[in-house]
Write a protein that holds these residues in place. Structure first.
Motif, mmCIF file in Angstrom:
data_model
loop_
_atom_site.group_PDB
_atom_site.id
_atom_site.type_symbol
_atom_site.label_atom_id
_atom_site.label_comp_id
_atom_site.label_asym_id
_atom_site.label_seq_id
_atom_site.Cartn_x
_atom_site.Cartn_y
_atom_site.Cartn_z
ATOM 1 N N ASP A 180 2.675 1.152 5.911
ATOM 2 C CA ASP A 180 2.163 0.885 4.555
ATOM 3 C C ASP A 180 1.122 -0.151 5.395
ATOM 4 O O ASP A 180 1.091 -0.659 6.084
ATOM 5 C CB ASP A 180 2.831 0.099 3.588
ATOM 6 C CG ASP A 180 2.084 0.139 2.204
ATOM 7 O OD1 ASP A 180 1.230 0.456 2.040
ATOM 8 O OD2 ASP A 180 3.348 -0.417 1.529
ATOM 9 N N ASP A 181 -0.181 -0.351 4.453
ATOM 10 C CA ASP A 181 -0.986 -1.316 4.714
ATOM 11 C C ASP A 181 -1.578 -1.158 6.028
ATOM 12 O O ASP A 181 -1.925 -2.239 6.752
ATOM 13 C CB ASP A 181 -0.503 -2.817 4.561
ATOM 14 C CG ASP A 181 0.114 -3.057 3.258
ATOM 15 O OD1 ASP A 181 -0.164 -2.317 2.227
ATOM 16 O OD2 ASP A 181 1.031 -3.886 3.006
ATOM 17 N N ASP A 203 -4.819 0.685 4.574
ATOM 18 C CA ASP A 203 -5.101 -0.531 3.585
ATOM 19 C C ASP A 203 -6.036 -0.358 2.571
ATOM 20 O O ASP A 203 -7.224 -0.214 2.905
ATOM 21 C CB ASP A 203 -4.931 -1.817 4.202
ATOM 22 C CG ASP A 203 -4.612 -2.911 3.247
ATOM 23 O OD1 ASP A 203 -3.454 -3.004 2.839
ATOM 24 O OD2 ASP A 203 -5.503 -3.757 3.067
ATOM 25 N N GLU A 237 -5.241 4.064 0.100
ATOM 26 C CA GLU A 237 -4.777 3.258 -0.724
ATOM 27 C C GLU A 237 -5.941 2.659 -1.465
ATOM 28 O O GLU A 237 -6.958 2.302 -0.998
ATOM 29 C CB GLU A 237 -3.853 2.351 -0.484
ATOM 30 C CG GLU A 237 -2.428 2.494 0.346
ATOM 31 C CD GLU A 237 -1.842 1.091 0.766
ATOM 32 O OE1 GLU A 237 -0.509 1.235 -0.170
ATOM 33 O OE2 GLU A 237 -2.309 0.162 1.092
#
Ligand code: C2E
Ligand code: MG
Ligand code: MG
Ligand code: MG
Length: 285
Positions: A180-181, A203, A237
């Protein structure tokens, strides 16, 4: 001297700091009983295939509906839960709730979507994380292949040998693993090879500036290319605008998530949204 100190102390605890400290104490007290009072909710946000526009999975995002304080976002209580250890029980609840949601979709005759659950680095510290996941999956009957775990670079940075073994065990169970990120951490890229990852999530900070800032566009492009080389699926995202989605399609990004497609929704809202979306996917709209 005492007087002077007293006055200094008084100045030190300015009204605002005092309120923040109180808020925090308040939050921490309320957090202790939040689980047993059933105050947590799992919201879900769809992830779509950039080319076909199909919904390919959902991400589960935790919310705390505190009776006095209202709906509290995870950024305001997850760090506290990480500090006081409540994150272990909360994390287990999130996973069990994700499994329950999955079963609800199966029962309702909906195509069950893979569900991504965020994992805090602290959850790995006790050394029983993989056991907990295996137990919750076994209890619920949800196939491991329907679960994706979202790890952050912090997990990678702080992972002991034992943690790495656990991560490999989760993968061997058939669970999908995402980073993630991606791009915001401080670690080297070497762990990308050491870990059995399936997906990279770019991200939001890069995606939201990629149209205005050529550097962010270049970083986004580089991450997509890196993912391709390493055989990792890339998810963008925080896609909020049509132009971002178009640019992501052009650079070959596989999947997208963001307010453009949908905000995180309550479970029942999501069912309605999904039904309508399947009737008129955005790629045809
Ligand atoms: P994340 O995993 O990177 O989740 C994405 C965050 O971006 C979510 O914030 C989501 O609501 C938000 N978001 C999605 N699309 C857009 C967009 O187009 N624009 C903007 N401005 N924001 C967008 P949220 O729900 O507040 O969660 C924040 C973070 O809290 C998550 O970041 C994750 O790290 C953490 N978190 C959430 N749920 C859990 C959980 O169950 N367990 C743990 N350990 N952490 C969680
Ligand atoms: Mg996430
Ligand atoms: Mg993220
Ligand atoms: Mg995050």
């Amino acid at each position: 001297v005492a007087k002077a100190q007293g006055r200094n102390n008084f100045q030190f605890f300015s009204a605002e700091m005092n309120r923040n400290a109180l808020d925090r104490l308040n939050t921490e007290n309320h957090l202790q009983s939040a689980l047993q009072n059933n105050e947590f909710e799992l919201h879900v946000q769809p992830v779509v295939d950039c080319v076909s526009g199909e919904v390919v999975s959902v991400e589960a995002l935790l919310r705390w509906r505190q009776p006095d304080l209202g709906l509290i976002p995870p950024s305001q209580f997850i760090p506290i839960a990480e500090e006081n250890g409540l994150i272990h029980d909360i994390g287990r609840w999130v996973l069990a709730e994700a499994c329950r949601l999955h079963q609800y979709w199966v029962d309702a005759g909906m195509a069950p979507l893979p569900i991504a659950v965020n994992v805090s680095a602290v959850q790995f510290r006790r050394g029983d994380f993989a056991d907990m996941v295996a137990a919750v999956l076994a209890d619920s009957g949800m196939p491991a292949a329907c679960l994706q775990l979202e790890l952050t670079e912090t997990v990678m940075l702080t992972a002991s040998e034992r943690n790495l073994a656990e991560i490999h065990r989760l993968k061997a169970m058939g669970i999908g693993l995402s980073l993630d990120d991606f791009g915001t951490g401080y670690s080297s890229l070497s762990y990308l090879n050491r870990l059995p990852l399936d997906k990279l999530k770019i991200d939001r900070s890069f995606v939201s500036d990629m149209i205005a800032d050529p550097a962010d566009m270049a970083i986004t492009r580089a991450i997509v290319s890196l993912g391709g080389t390493l055989g990792l699926q890339v998810i963008a995202e925080g896609v909020e605008h049509e132009e971002e989605l178009k640019a992501l399609q052009e650079i070959g990004c596989a999947e997208a998530q963001g307010y453009l497609i949908s905000r995180p929704l309550q479970a029942h809202e999501f069912s309605n949204w999904f039904r309508e979306f399947q009737a008129t996917p955005w790629s045809q709209g």
